[in-house]
Design a protein around this motif. Structure first.
Motif, PDB file in Angstrom:
ATOM      1  N   ILE A 127       0.854  -1.195   0.000  1.00 17.85           N
ATOM      2  CA  ILE A 127       0.000   0.000   0.000  1.00 17.85           C
ATOM      3  C   ILE A 127       0.890   1.244   0.000  1.00 17.85           C
ATOM      4  N   GLY A 128       1.964   1.207   0.815  1.00 18.66           N
ATOM      5  CA  GLY A 128       2.894   2.336   0.895  1.00 18.66           C
ATOM      6  C   GLY A 128       3.505   2.643  -0.462  1.00 18.66           C
ATOM      7  N   SER A 129       3.803   1.589  -1.209  1.00 19.11           N
ATOM      8  CA  SER A 129       4.378   1.744  -2.536  1.00 19.11           C
ATOM      9  C   SER A 129       3.386   2.475  -3.458  1.00 19.11           C
ATOM     10  N   PHE A 130       2.117   2.096  -3.340  1.00 21.35           N
ATOM     11  CA  PHE A 130       1.079   2.781  -4.120  1.00 21.35           C
ATOM     12  C   PHE A 130       0.935   4.246  -3.659  1.00 21.35           C
ATOM     13  N   LEU A 131       1.025   4.464  -2.346  1.00 17.96           N
ATOM     14  CA  LEU A 131       0.881   5.826  -1.824  1.00 17.96           C
ATOM     15  C   LEU A 131       2.004   6.739  -2.331  1.00 17.96           C
ATOM     16  N   PHE A 177     -10.616  -0.823  10.302  1.00 16.88           N
ATOM     17  CA  PHE A 177     -10.683  -0.183   8.983  1.00 16.88           C
ATOM     18  C   PHE A 177     -10.693   1.342   9.099  1.00 16.88           C
ATOM     19  N   VAL A 178     -11.281   1.858  10.190  1.00 23.46           N
ATOM     20  CA  VAL A 178     -11.291   3.308  10.405  1.00 23.46           C
ATOM     21  C   VAL A 178      -9.851   3.825  10.526  1.00 23.46           C
ATOM     22  N   SER A 179      -9.047   3.145  11.369  1.00 23.41           N
ATOM     23  CA  SER A 179      -7.656   3.574  11.558  1.00 23.41           C
ATOM     24  C   SER A 179      -6.846   3.430  10.279  1.00 23.41           C
ATOM     25  N   LEU A 180      -7.083   2.317   9.545  1.00 27.67           N
ATOM     26  CA  LEU A 180      -6.352   2.129   8.287  1.00 27.67           C
ATOM     27  C   LEU A 180      -6.726   3.213   7.288  1.00 27.67           C
ATOM     28  N   TRP A 181      -8.015   3.570   7.243  1.00 30.81           N
ATOM     29  CA  TRP A 181      -8.484   4.612   6.323  1.00 30.81           C
ATOM     30  C   TRP A 181      -7.801   5.937   6.640  1.00 30.81           C
ATOM     31  N   LEU A 182      -7.689   6.260   7.934  1.00 32.18           N
ATOM     32  CA  LEU A 182      -7.003   7.495   8.331  1.00 32.18           C
ATOM     33  C   LEU A 182      -5.516   7.422   7.984  1.00 32.18           C
ATOM     34  N   TYR A 228      -3.985   5.451   5.559  1.00 34.74           N
ATOM     35  CA  TYR A 228      -3.708   5.402   4.118  1.00 34.74           C
ATOM     36  C   TYR A 228      -4.107   6.679   3.386  1.00 34.74           C
ATOM     37  N   THR A 229      -4.888   7.539   4.020  1.00 33.37           N
ATOM     38  CA  THR A 229      -5.142   8.855   3.430  1.00 33.37           C
ATOM     39  C   THR A 229      -4.202   9.892   4.071  1.00 33.37           C
ATOM     40  N   GLY A 230      -3.883   9.682   5.343  1.00 36.62           N
ATOM     41  CA  GLY A 230      -3.057  10.644   6.080  1.00 36.62           C
ATOM     42  C   GLY A 230      -1.640  10.715   5.542  1.00 36.62           C
ATOM     43  N   ILE A 231      -1.076   9.578   5.123  1.00 38.49           N
ATOM     44  CA  ILE A 231       0.300   9.574   4.597  1.00 38.49           C
ATOM     45  C   ILE A 231       0.400  10.411   3.320  1.00 38.49           C
ATOM     46  N   PRO A 232      -0.424  10.130   2.278  1.00 40.32           N
ATOM     47  CA  PRO A 232      -0.293  10.993   1.090  1.00 40.32           C
ATOM     48  C   PRO A 232      -0.640  12.456   1.379  1.00 40.32           C
ATOM     49  N   LEU A 233      -1.660  12.710   2.208  1.00 40.55           N
ATOM     50  CA  LEU A 233      -2.019  14.100   2.511  1.00 40.55           C
ATOM     51  C   LEU A 233      -0.846  14.823   3.175  1.00 40.55           C
ATOM     52  N   SER A 234      -0.162  14.158   4.130  1.00 46.05           N
ATOM     53  CA  SER A 234       0.960  14.785   4.821  1.00 46.05           C
ATOM     54  C   SER A 234       2.087  15.130   3.859  1.00 46.05           C
TER      55      SER A 234
END
Ligand SMILES: [Zn+2]
Length: 287
Positions: A23-27, A134-139, A141-147
Motif C-alpha cells: 500500500i505504501g508503494s502505491f501511496l 478499517f477506520v484507523s487504516l483509512w485514516l 492510508y489517506t493521512g500519509i499521502p495528505l501529509s
C-alpha cells in the motif's frame, strides 16, 4: 499491548507488514502523481531524471530500494529516501493497527462464517474489532499521502479529503460506538468550527491562517472520529505544531511566521486518536 511472539502472530504480522508496504508503494505513486495531475495507473513509473522505465525488480517495496542501493539503474541518479520511508512507515503502522484491534484468532474465527453459505451463523460474526481497524487504516492510508503532499506542495487535494468524508461517514454508520448522527455533528464541528477560527484569525491578523484544505480535512476527521475526536485532534495537532514551530523558528532563523503546513500534524493526531483514543478516554473527562 504486549504481543506474544508465537508462530501465528509472526505469520499474520508479516503478512500485514507486506500488505502495508505494498500500500505504501502505491501511496508513493499517489504523492508523486496526484499533485502533478498524472494518471495513477498509467504510464508505468520512470526515473524522473533519465525517463527510463523502472524495472519490476526495482519496484518491489523496500527490497527494490535495497537491491538498487537507492540509485537509478541506468543514470545512477539517487532515488529519494522518501520512497522506502513511506513504505516502511505504512507497513509498521499497519501492523500496529492490526494487533491493536484484531488478532489471528479473530480472523480465523470469522473465516468459516465469512465463507459459509449458512447465513444463520452470520449473527455470530462480530465486526466490533473490524470497524475501528478499517477506520484507523483509512485514516492512515489517506493521512500519509495528505501529509507528504502538504509538505511538498502546501495543498490537501480535494480528491482525497472529499471521498474521505463520504467513506468516513459510511464507516461511522456501521460503527456502534459512533453512529451517523455523531458523525454528522463531527463533520459540522470539524469543518464549521475551523472555518470560524480561521475567519477570526484572518480578521485580527489580516492574513490567512488556515487554508480551505485544512477545513475539509477536519470535516473528514470529524466524520470518522465524531465531534469529541475532532476537537481532540485539533488540540493535539495545534500543540505539536506549536512545539515543532518554535524549534523550526529557532533553527531556520526565519521567525515564527515561517509557514509550516498543518496537514501532517492533523494526520498524525487523528491517527493516534483513532488507535489510542479509547485508552485516552480513561484519562480525559468529557462529561
Ligand atoms: Zn535514471
Amino acid at each position: 499491548m504486549p504481543i506474544e511472539l508465537n508462530t501465528l502472530n509472526i505469520i499474520f504480522g508479516l503478512f500485514v507488514f507486506i500488505f502495508g508496504i505494498c500500500i505504501g508503494s502505491f501511496l508513493n505513486v499517489v504523492i508523486y502523481r496526484l499533485p502533478n495531475k498524472i494518471s495513477l495507473i498509467l504510464p508505468r513509473s520512470s526515473c524522473p531524471s533519465c525517463k527510463t522505465i523502472i524495472s519490476p525488480f526495482a519496484l518491489i517495496p523496500l527490497l527494490g530500494y535495497i537491491f538498487t542501493r537507492g540509485k537509478c539503474q541506468k543514470c545512477k541518479t539517487k532515488i529519494s529516501i522518501q520512497y522506502p520511508f513511506v513504505e516502511f512507515l505504512c507497513g509498521i503502522l499497519s501492523v500496529i493497527v492490526f494487533f491493536k484491534f484484531l488478532n489471528p484468532y479473530i480472523i480465523l474465527d470469522s473465516f468459516p462464517i465469512l465463507f459459509s453459505v449458512d447465513f444463520t451463523h452470520f449473527g455470530r460474526f462480530h465486526y466490533s474489532g473490524y470497524v475501528p481497524f478499517f477506520v484507523s487504516l483509512w485514516l492512515l492510508y489517506t493521512g500519509i499521502p495528505l501529509s507528504f503532499i502538504d509538505l511538498k506542495y502546501k495543498i490537501l487535494p480535494n480528491s482525497i479529503t472529499l471521498p474521505g468524508i463520504l467513506v468516513g461517514f459510511a464507516m461511522s454508520c456501521l460503527n456502534p460506538d459512533l453512529g451517523w448522527l455523531e458523525s454528522l455533528i463531527g463533520i459540522a464541528c470539524g469543518a464549521g468550527g475551523l472555518f470560524f477560527i480561521s475567519k477570526f484569525y484572518e480578521y485580527f491578523r489580516k492574513k490567512e491562517g488556515m487554508g480551505m484544505g485544512d477545513i475539509k480535512y477536519l470535516g473528514f476527521i470529524g466524520a470518522v472520529l465524531g465531534w469529541k475526536g475532532v476537537i481532540l485532534t485539533l488540540f493535539m495537532a495545534s500543540f505539536i505544531a506549536a512545539i515543532i514551530g518554535i524549534i523550526w523558528a529557532i533553527y531556520s532563523k526565519k521567525g515564527l511566521s515561517a509557514a509550516i503546513p498543518f496537514g501532517p500534524f492533523l494526520a498524525t493526531s487523528a491517527f493516534i486518536i483513532s488507535v489510542f483514543g479509547n485508552d485516552m478516554n480513561a484519562y480525559i473527562y468529557f462529561g
